[in-house]
Design a protein around this motif. Structure first.
Motif: not given
Length: 361
Positions: A29-35
């Motif tokens: 979720l962190i990676i997706a949110g930063m993208i």
């Protein structure tokens, strides 16, 4: 009979691998949110780039850099959450190494963008000068970023040894490549001196031609016969440089001789009329026509006229052609070299009539 109830222990298969499913989901979720945040920020910068005059910093390249920073930041954050960044390697951690690599990567992008902007914004005329400045800034910026990245990687203790090794290597390479270093330094000095620009017609020693390219180590000249001449910057910096295009106007010098029997004042008036009829001959400074020398075979008249630098050759050839034509029409002789021979003893020449030779035959 006794029964042995001793059981042999079997190795247990570990169930907990240190990362829970919830942690994996949180990292994803962190990676997706930063993208997503990176994409939103990219769109915002692109929209602002159409509304501002600061397009040199707020543009598509900047938007791409910001997007990459968000994505890389999300990946590093997720890896920290998973505990991977805590592993030790060479007295440091994976996290420190990853941060140092990311820092140097974005420093490279910023340095490259700055260099390209400096070159693109200089225009065609100032491009050669700014080229050297942009490259010097680019390499200095990367050098500073490299040592900062080493410090961020946690190898500051070894930084002194690295600097010492680089210093020793630099000394060795300096002795091995003195010509390269001297050419580079000369190229930097030429940037501040600014004797040349691309497109200038120059004379360097015995070489003449048009400047095609100015690089950090050498300068390229296209000679009048179409050949390419590469001149090391060290030799160029130490040579006498004659720049024919440095100033907007240039003087045309023509010396023309007339016979001693001709009227010099009349010839001067004719030449002045010819100069007045040539549009590219400038009225200011005023052309000068005067008797310059009494040579062996002719009275030498000097013609000094000013013309635009880029039209100098055309003006000179037209002056010679038109002045020659006007003097011929006025009956003023342009003599060829003459010599009078004196003999110590009187010469006797015997001349025979053709009829006498026939009778003798």
């Amino acid at each position: 009979m006794a029964t042995n109830n001793t059981t042999v222990p079997h190795p247990e298969i570990p169930v907990d691998i240190g990362v829970s499913l919830l942690t994996l989901i949180e990292a994803a979720l962190i990676i997706a949110g930063m993208i997503v945040l990176g994409r939103l920020m990219r769109r915002f910068i692109l929209r602002k780039s159409k509304e501002t005059t600061l397009t040199w910093i707020i543009n598509e390249d900047t938007a791409d850099i910001i997007f990459r920073m968000f994505v890389l930041g999300g990946i590093i954050w997720a890896l920290y959450l998973l505990g991977i960044m805590s592993y030790e390697i060479w007295n440091t951690t994976v996290g420190n190494i990853a941060f140092a690599i990311g820092f140097f990567y974005f420093a490279y992008l910023i340095a490259k963008k700055s260099k390209d902007y400096m070159i693109a914004s200089s225009g065609k005329e100032a491009r050669p000068d700014v080229m050297v400045k942009a490259k010097v800034f680019y390499y200095i910026f990367l050098t500073v970023a490299f040592f900062l990245a080493l410090n961020f990687a946690g190898v500051s203790g070894e930084l002194s040894a690295v600097l010492a090794a680089i210093g020793i290597t630099g000394i060795v390479l300096g002795f091995a490549a003195q010509t390269v270093v001297s050419n580079f330094v000369s190229g930097v000095f030429m940037y501040f001196d600014k004797p040349l620009s691309i497109g200038d017609q120059v004379q360097i020693g015995e070489l003449e031609g048009v400047v095609e390219d100015i690089r950090i180590l050498s300068t390229r000249i296209r000679a009048w016969d179409g050949t390419l001449i590469r001149i090391p910057n060290e030799k160029l910096f130490n040579s006498n440089i004659v720049n024919f295009m440095r100033y907007p106007v240039r003087r045309v010098d023509v010396d023309m001789g007339i016979s001693y029997s001709a009227d010099a004042e009349k010839a001067i008036r004719i030449i002045k009329d010819v100069l007045d009829g040539i549009p590219l001959v400038l009225a200011e400074p005023e052309p000068l026509v005067y008797v310059n020398e009494l040579s062996d075979s002719a009275v030498m008249i000097a013609i000094r006229a000013w013309a635009p630098s880029e039209k100098w050759f055309d003006v000179r050839t037209r002056i010679i052609r038109d002045v020659k034509k006007a003097l011929d029409e006025a009956g003023i002789e342009i003599p060829f070299p003459q010599r009078v021979n004196w003999f110590a003893n009187e010469l006797r020449v015997k001349v025979e009539e053709s009829g006498e030779r026939e009778e003798r035959a």
